[in-house]
Write a protein that holds these residues in place. Structure first.
Motif, PDB file in Angstrom:
ATOM      1  N   GLY A 104       0.791  -1.228   0.000  1.00 27.94           N
ATOM      2  CA  GLY A 104       0.000   0.000   0.000  1.00 27.94           C
ATOM      3  C   GLY A 104       0.821   1.273   0.000  1.00 27.94           C
ATOM      4  N   VAL A 105       0.130   2.395  -0.137  1.00 22.86           N
ATOM      5  CA  VAL A 105       0.760   3.714  -0.211  1.00 22.86           C
ATOM      6  C   VAL A 105       1.624   3.994   1.015  1.00 22.86           C
ATOM      7  N   GLN A 106       1.196   3.531   2.163  1.00 22.19           N
ATOM      8  CA  GLN A 106       1.917   3.839   3.393  1.00 22.19           C
ATOM      9  C   GLN A 106       3.096   2.902   3.650  1.00 22.19           C
ATOM     10  N   HIS A 107       3.188   1.815   2.934  1.00 18.80           N
ATOM     11  CA  HIS A 107       4.301   0.865   3.071  1.00 18.80           C
ATOM     12  C   HIS A 107       4.579   0.514   4.531  1.00 18.80           C
ATOM     13  N   ARG A 108       3.548   0.097   5.231  1.00 22.49           N
ATOM     14  CA  ARG A 108       3.704  -0.262   6.639  1.00 22.49           C
ATOM     15  C   ARG A 108       4.437  -1.586   6.785  1.00 22.49           C
ATOM     16  N   PRO A 109       5.169  -1.765   7.886  1.00 21.57           N
ATOM     17  CA  PRO A 109       5.814  -3.049   8.136  1.00 21.57           C
ATOM     18  C   PRO A 109       4.766  -4.145   8.288  1.00 21.57           C
ATOM     19  N   GLU A 110       5.011  -5.291   7.663  1.00 19.14           N
ATOM     20  CA  GLU A 110       4.076  -6.408   7.757  1.00 19.14           C
ATOM     21  C   GLU A 110       4.674  -7.616   8.463  1.00 19.14           C
ATOM     22  N   LEU A 111       5.925  -7.937   8.122  1.00 20.98           N
ATOM     23  CA  LEU A 111       6.567  -9.123   8.678  1.00 20.98           C
ATOM     24  C   LEU A 111       7.998  -8.814   9.096  1.00 20.98           C
ATOM     25  N   VAL A 112       8.445  -9.526  10.118  1.00 25.27           N
ATOM     26  CA  VAL A 112       9.848  -9.455  10.532  1.00 25.27           C
ATOM     27  C   VAL A 112      10.429 -10.847  10.330  1.00 25.27           C
ATOM     28  N   HIS A 113      11.585 -10.901   9.658  1.00 24.10           N
ATOM     29  CA  HIS A 113      12.254 -12.162   9.350  1.00 24.10           C
ATOM     30  C   HIS A 113      13.647 -12.168   9.961  1.00 24.10           C
ATOM     31  N   THR A 114      14.196 -13.369  10.134  1.00 19.69           N
ATOM     32  CA  THR A 114      15.615 -13.477  10.443  1.00 19.69           C
ATOM     33  C   THR A 114      16.371 -13.204   9.146  1.00 19.69           C
ATOM     34  N   GLY A 115      17.629 -12.858   9.236  1.00 14.61           N
ATOM     35  CA  GLY A 115      18.416 -12.494   8.060  1.00 14.61           C
ATOM     36  C   GLY A 115      18.581 -13.603   7.043  1.00 14.61           C
ATOM     37  N   ASP A 116      18.473 -14.856   7.463  1.00 14.33           N
ATOM     38  CA  ASP A 116      18.663 -15.964   6.532  1.00 14.33           C
ATOM     39  C   ASP A 116      17.355 -16.583   6.052  1.00 14.33           C
ATOM     40  N   CYS A 117      16.227 -15.939   6.340  1.00 13.37           N
ATOM     41  CA  CYS A 117      14.924 -16.477   5.932  1.00 13.37           C
ATOM     42  C   CYS A 117      14.777 -16.419   4.414  1.00 13.37           C
ATOM     43  N   SER A 118      14.290 -17.492   3.842  1.00 10.18           N
ATOM     44  CA  SER A 118      14.114 -17.553   2.383  1.00 10.18           C
ATOM     45  C   SER A 118      12.739 -17.059   1.949  1.00 10.18           C
ATOM     46  N   MET A 119      11.914 -16.632   2.877  1.00 12.40           N
ATOM     47  CA  MET A 119      10.550 -16.223   2.551  1.00 12.40           C
ATOM     48  C   MET A 119      10.388 -14.708   2.388  1.00 12.40           C
ATOM     49  N   THR A 120      11.469 -13.976   2.297  1.00 10.89           N
ATOM     50  CA  THR A 120      11.375 -12.527   2.147  1.00 10.89           C
ATOM     51  C   THR A 120      11.019 -12.159   0.715  1.00 10.89           C
ATOM     52  N   SER A 121      10.499 -10.955   0.553  1.00 10.26           N
ATOM     53  CA  SER A 121      10.127 -10.475  -0.776  1.00 10.26           C
ATOM     54  C   SER A 121      11.021  -9.301  -1.172  1.00 10.26           C
ATOM     55  N   GLY A 122      10.759  -8.755  -2.340  1.00 11.36           N
ATOM     56  CA  GLY A 122      11.503  -7.591  -2.809  1.00 11.36           C
ATOM     57  C   GLY A 122      11.156  -6.332  -2.039  1.00 11.36           C
ATOM     58  N   ARG A 123      10.129  -6.409  -1.204  1.00  9.94           N
ATOM     59  CA  ARG A 123       9.725  -5.253  -0.398  1.00  9.94           C
ATOM     60  C   ARG A 123      10.369  -5.296   0.984  1.00  9.94           C
ATOM     61  N   SER A 124      11.453  -6.018   1.109  1.00 13.86           N
ATOM     62  CA  SER A 124      12.125  -6.202   2.393  1.00 13.86           C
ATOM     63  C   SER A 124      13.363  -5.328   2.495  1.00 13.86           C
ATOM     64  N   ARG A 125      13.674  -4.934   3.724  1.00 17.13           N
ATOM     65  CA  ARG A 125      14.859  -4.119   3.974  1.00 17.13           C
ATOM     66  C   ARG A 125      15.602  -4.667   5.184  1.00 17.13           C
ATOM     67  N   PRO A 126      16.938  -4.564   5.198  1.00 19.18           N
ATOM     68  CA  PRO A 126      17.703  -4.987   6.370  1.00 19.18           C
ATOM     69  C   PRO A 126      17.338  -4.131   7.577  1.00 19.18           C
ATOM     70  N   ALA A 127      17.457  -4.731   8.751  1.00 21.06           N
ATOM     71  CA  ALA A 127      17.129  -4.003   9.977  1.00 21.06           C
ATOM     72  C   ALA A 127      18.099  -4.412  11.080  1.00 21.06           C
ATOM     73  N   THR A 128      18.217  -3.523  12.050  1.00 20.93           N
ATOM     74  CA  THR A 128      19.007  -3.849  13.240  1.00 20.93           C
ATOM     75  C   THR A 128      18.122  -4.647  14.185  1.00 20.93           C
ATOM     76  N   ARG A 129      18.740  -5.226  15.187  1.00 20.06           N
ATOM     77  CA  ARG A 129      17.974  -5.959  16.193  1.00 20.06           C
ATOM     78  C   ARG A 129      16.955  -5.023  16.859  1.00 20.06           C
ATOM     79  N   ALA A 130      17.386  -3.815  17.198  1.00 19.24           N
ATOM     80  CA  ALA A 130      16.497  -2.852  17.860  1.00 19.24           C
ATOM     81  C   ALA A 130      15.303  -2.513  16.970  1.00 19.24           C
ATOM     82  N   GLN A 131      15.539  -2.340  15.680  1.00 14.49           N
ATOM     83  CA  GLN A 131      14.444  -2.037  14.758  1.00 14.49           C
ATOM     84  C   GLN A 131      13.474  -3.209  14.657  1.00 14.49           C
TER      85      GLN A 131
END
Length: 119
Positions: free
Chosen positions: A65-92
């Protein structure tokens, strides 16, 4: 092409044609050996670059959507991420799971990996 069926630059007699064949065979062998060396060097450089790249520990996947809200949090090695994913820190990742409607991926269980489950 000459009358003998080959390019005009090739010698007309069998003896010299055999010499050209031997030379070309040696050049082909040397060329293939050089290609193998360069390919191996490229693989080594690629492997080294991959190991030098910083590891992504957490990934936040955002909605369409227009607001691009966070939907899912994955571990860094998860194979289920999409192109709408961004790296994050542990705190984030923790902040996203605790303070937004986003949920942890059901495959990699980032909430468990972050220690956020009451087990």
């Amino acid at each position: 092409m000459d009358a003998g069926g080959g390019p005009a630059w090739l010698p007309p007699d069998l003896e010299r044609l055999r010499t050209v064949e031997t030379l070309l065979s040696m050049l082909l062998t040397q060329t293939r050996e050089r290609i193998a060396v360069l390919e191996q060097a490229a693989r080594v450089r690629s492997d080294a670059a991959r190991h030098e790249a910083p590891l992504v520990e957490w990934i936040i996947e955002y909605g369409i959507g227009v607001q691009h809200r966070p939907e899912l949090v994955h571990t860094g090695d998860c194979s289920m991420t999409s192109g709408r994913s961004r790296p994050a820190t542990r705190a984030q990742a923790v902040e996203t799971l605790q303070n937004t409607p986003a949920r942890a991926c059901g495959i990699c269980r980032a909430d468990s990996a972050l220690g956020l489950l009451d087990v």
